[in-house]
Design an enzyme around this catalytic site. Structure first.
Site, PDB file in Angstrom:
ATOM      1  N   GLY A  28      50.865 105.314  95.354  1.00 45.11           N
ATOM      2  CA  GLY A  28      51.696 105.133  94.160  1.00 45.11           C
ATOM      3  C   GLY A  28      52.622 103.944  94.305  1.00 45.11           C
ATOM      4  O   GLY A  28      52.424 103.106  95.177  1.00 45.11           O
ATOM      5  N   ASN A  29      53.606 103.867  93.426  1.00 41.17           N
ATOM      6  CA  ASN A  29      54.598 102.790  93.511  1.00 41.17           C
ATOM      7  C   ASN A  29      55.942 103.320  93.018  1.00 41.17           C
ATOM      8  O   ASN A  29      56.060 104.488  92.674  1.00 41.17           O
ATOM      9  CB  ASN A  29      54.125 101.564  92.712  1.00 41.17           C
ATOM     10  CG  ASN A  29      53.950 101.874  91.250  1.00 41.17           C
ATOM     11  OD1 ASN A  29      54.911 102.164  90.546  1.00 41.17           O
ATOM     12  ND2 ASN A  29      52.702 101.850  90.780  1.00 41.17           N
ATOM     13  N   HIS A  30      56.941 102.437  92.978  1.00 38.42           N
ATOM     14  CA  HIS A  30      58.322 102.892  92.745  1.00 38.42           C
ATOM     15  C   HIS A  30      58.740 102.931  91.280  1.00 38.42           C
ATOM     16  O   HIS A  30      59.919 103.110  90.998  1.00 38.42           O
ATOM     17  CB  HIS A  30      59.290 101.975  93.509  1.00 38.42           C
ATOM     18  CG  HIS A  30      59.088 102.005  94.988  1.00 38.42           C
ATOM     19  ND1 HIS A  30      59.360 103.130  95.743  1.00 38.42           N
ATOM     20  CD2 HIS A  30      58.643 101.067  95.850  1.00 38.42           C
ATOM     21  CE1 HIS A  30      59.073 102.875  97.010  1.00 38.42           C
ATOM     22  NE2 HIS A  30      58.637 101.632  97.102  1.00 38.42           N
ATOM     23  N   SER A  31      57.828 102.767  90.348  1.00 39.58           N
ATOM     24  CA  SER A  31      58.246 102.736  88.936  1.00 39.58           C
ATOM     25  C   SER A  31      58.805 104.094  88.506  1.00 39.58           C
ATOM     26  O   SER A  31      58.171 105.132  88.677  1.00 39.58           O
ATOM     27  CB  SER A  31      57.066 102.356  88.040  1.00 39.58           C
ATOM     28  OG  SER A  31      57.461 102.444  86.688  1.00 39.58           O
TER      29      SER A  31
END
Ligand code: PMT
Length: 220
Positions: A28-31
């Site tokens: 995933g990512n930090h959005s």
């Protein structure tokens, strides 16, 4: 301006996609979804009929909400809806790669895992400009340290406007309530905006979209 988006059909994406490794783990990512929600809320406030395709929970903004997890799910939703839209704004942080063969069962530590083979995800934004040639398309670009590559994205991603942010800059990018963005216009000009709240970025962005749309309308 109040009501100036009345009669517009608008599609916004928000959040970061999650690409499964196995049933309990993902890439995933930090959005946080904050920027996409601000763009959604502003459009709904100004009278647009808004659909939000999101990976994150959201408060009621007046938009129709479609929850997705992966880039593939987001692509199917967005591509299905895009041909009916006047404007599509891709704020979501979409994974560029996903595990090629996610495990159906939880991978056990004792079995070990040396390598996760990745494959590219679909380029949703590029697909939107092909599937909805009449829609005004806005892309976002998450850059790290320099906006040099944003200009290339503005030229190659089929967008009418590109909003670039340096995710390493203080107060900008992922998870913050503020953002410092630079706008890339269709004529190649750029406009750096000051550090603003994400709500203020959304207001200015819709003002810019209205101007670009008016400029592209045939004169009576
Ligand atoms: O959610 P927040 O915490 O508020 O953070 C906001 C933000 C940093 C996520 C947002 O401001 C932002 O920069 N969004 C774009 C993130 C991104 O994926 O940038 P990119 O440069 O990797 O992609 C460029 C564009 O292509 C984006 O519009 C993206 O949605 C789109 N894309 C990317 C990959 C892919 N497979 N398909 C796509 O459509």
């Amino acid at each position: 301006m109040p009501g100036d988006l009345s009669g517009w059909r608008v599609l916004v994406t928000a959040g970061g996609t999650r690409e499964p490794i196995d049933p309990v783990r993902y890439i995933g990512n930090h959005s946080s979804g904050k920027m996409g929600l601000a763009v959604t809320a502003e459009a709904a406030d100004r009278g647009a009929d808004v659909t939000l395709v999101t990976t994150v929970e959201t408060v009621d903004t007046g938009a129709t909400i479609i929850r997705v997890e992966t880039a593939q799910e987001m692509a199917e939703s967005v591509w299905g809806l895009a041909p009916r839209q006047d404007v599509v704004v891709m704020v979501a942080a979409v994974a560029d790669f996903r595990p090629a063969a996610p495990s159906a069962e939880k991978i056990r530590r004792r079995d070990g895992l040396q390598v996760i083979e990745l494959e590219p995800t679909p380029d949703i934004l590029l697909g939107v400009s092909e599937k909805a040639p009449d829609a005004l398309v806005v892309g976002f670009a998450a850059e790290a340290g320099s906006l040099d590559r944003a200009r290339e994205k503005a030229m190659t991603k089929g967008v009418d406007l590109l909003v670039a942010n340096d995710v390493l800059a203080e107060g900008s990018g992922f998870g913050t309530d503020t953002n410092q963005v630079t706008i890339f216009y269709p004529d190649g000009s750029t406009e750096p905006w000051p550090l603003l709240t994400k709500a203020e970025v959304a207001t200015r962005l819709w003002d810019a979209v209205v101007r670009v749309r008016q400029a592209s309308e045939p004169r009576q």
